[in-house]
Design an enzyme around this catalytic site. Structure first.
Site, PDB file in Angstrom:
ATOM      1  N   LYS A  81       7.698   4.846   1.874  1.00 52.49           N
ATOM      2  CA  LYS A  81       6.829   3.745   1.436  1.00 52.49           C
ATOM      3  C   LYS A  81       7.415   3.124   0.183  1.00 52.49           C
ATOM      4  O   LYS A  81       7.770   3.845  -0.764  1.00 52.49           O
ATOM      5  CB  LYS A  81       5.447   4.303   1.076  1.00 52.49           C
TER       6      LYS A  81
HETATM    7  C1  E4P Z   1      -2.063   3.157   2.797  1.00 55.34           C
HETATM    8  O1  E4P Z   1      -1.072   3.568   3.331  1.00 55.34           O
HETATM    9  C2  E4P Z   1      -2.736   3.734   1.624  1.00 55.34           C
HETATM   10  O2  E4P Z   1      -2.412   5.101   1.520  1.00 55.34           O
HETATM   11  C3  E4P Z   1      -4.217   3.665   1.712  1.00 55.34           C
HETATM   12  O3  E4P Z   1      -4.650   3.103   2.920  1.00 55.34           O
HETATM   13  C4  E4P Z   1      -4.885   3.113   0.499  1.00 55.34           C
HETATM   14  O4  E4P Z   1      -6.270   3.115   0.718  1.00 55.34           O
HETATM   15  P1  E4P Z   1      -7.340   2.969  -0.468  1.00 55.34           P
HETATM   16  O5  E4P Z   1      -7.443   1.513  -0.793  1.00 55.34           O
HETATM   17  O6  E4P Z   1      -8.607   3.497   0.143  1.00 55.34           O
HETATM   18  O7  E4P Z   1      -6.835   3.797  -1.591  1.00 55.34           O
END
Ligand code: E4P
Length: 214
Positions: A81
């Site tokens: 990521k």
């Molecule tokens: C995506 O890959 C993130 O890990 C995640 O969906 C973030 O979600 P949040 O906005 O609930 O922290």
């Protein structure tokens, strides 16, 4: 459907249902587990036979590339990521040429999504819930990204992320998002329905009367 967690118990429970094909984590989710990165990745790769996103935390392109290659060397299923910014895009371009899989994250606009696809991202993650939180329509972003990627036949896959409730998942599926990554709580909310529970109880009670009589 991917699971959005670094918690190994949740991953095992969700994976046993046979409906999850990958996992996404982020630094906040990993920090909550209080384990070393190596240990967390080892545990998750032992359970999940599919893409597992782990975020690079370096800030400059050369360092992001080095970190990404190290993460990718842990296991063939690792997807790195990378937050969408100038340094991130430069790194994604190089990594895509080196066949390292990437998930461009923290995407909040179609312009960011277009740039990520042009750089060669394997996946792009629009954060639906965080846009909803500030009064915008997160799912509209997902729909526009899908339209643009299809217009130009980009191979980049859209992961609807920051999913907060089952309606998000249903809409993501309806508009054709490639993947939704969901918290474990949302998975259980998707499965359970009071009428199913009541129906099972009634069927079992009626059947017990017949068995008692025979
Ligand atoms: C995506 O890959 C993130 O890990 C995640 O969906 C973030 O979600 P949040 O906005 O609930 O922290």
């Amino acid at each position: 459907m991917f699971l959005d967690t670094a918690n190994i118990e949740e991953i095992k429970a969700a994976y046993s249902l046979g409906v999850i094909s990958g996992v996404t984590t982020n630094p906040s989710l990993l920090a909550k587990e209080g384990k070393s990165l190596d240990a967390a990745i080892r545990e998750i790769t032992a359970v999940v036979d599919g893409p597992i996103s782990v975020e690079a935390v370096s800030q400059e392109a050369p360092a992001i590339i080095a970190e990404a290659e190290k993460l990718a060397s842990f296991h063939p299923n690792i997807v790195v990521k990378i937050p969408v910014n100038a340094e991130g895009l430069k790194a994604v371009k190089v990594l895509s040429e080196r066949k390292v899989k990437t998930n461009v994250t923290l995407v909040f606009s179609v312009n960011q999504a277009l740039l990520a696809a042009l750089a060669g991202a394997t996946y792009v993650s629009p954060f639906v819930g965080r846009l909803d939180d500030i009064g915008q329509d997160g799912m509209q972003l997902v729909a526009e990204m899908l339209e643009i990627y299809r217009n130009y036949s980009f191979p980049t896959q859209v992961i609807a992320a920051s999913i907060r409730h089952p309606l998000h998942v249903a809409i993501a599926a309806k508009i054709g998002a490639d993947i939704a990554t969901i918290p474990y709580k949302v998975l259980t909310q998707m499965l359970n329905h009071p009428l199913t529970t009541l129906g099972i109880e009634k069927f079992l009670a009626d059947w017990a009367k017949v068995s008692d009589a025979s």
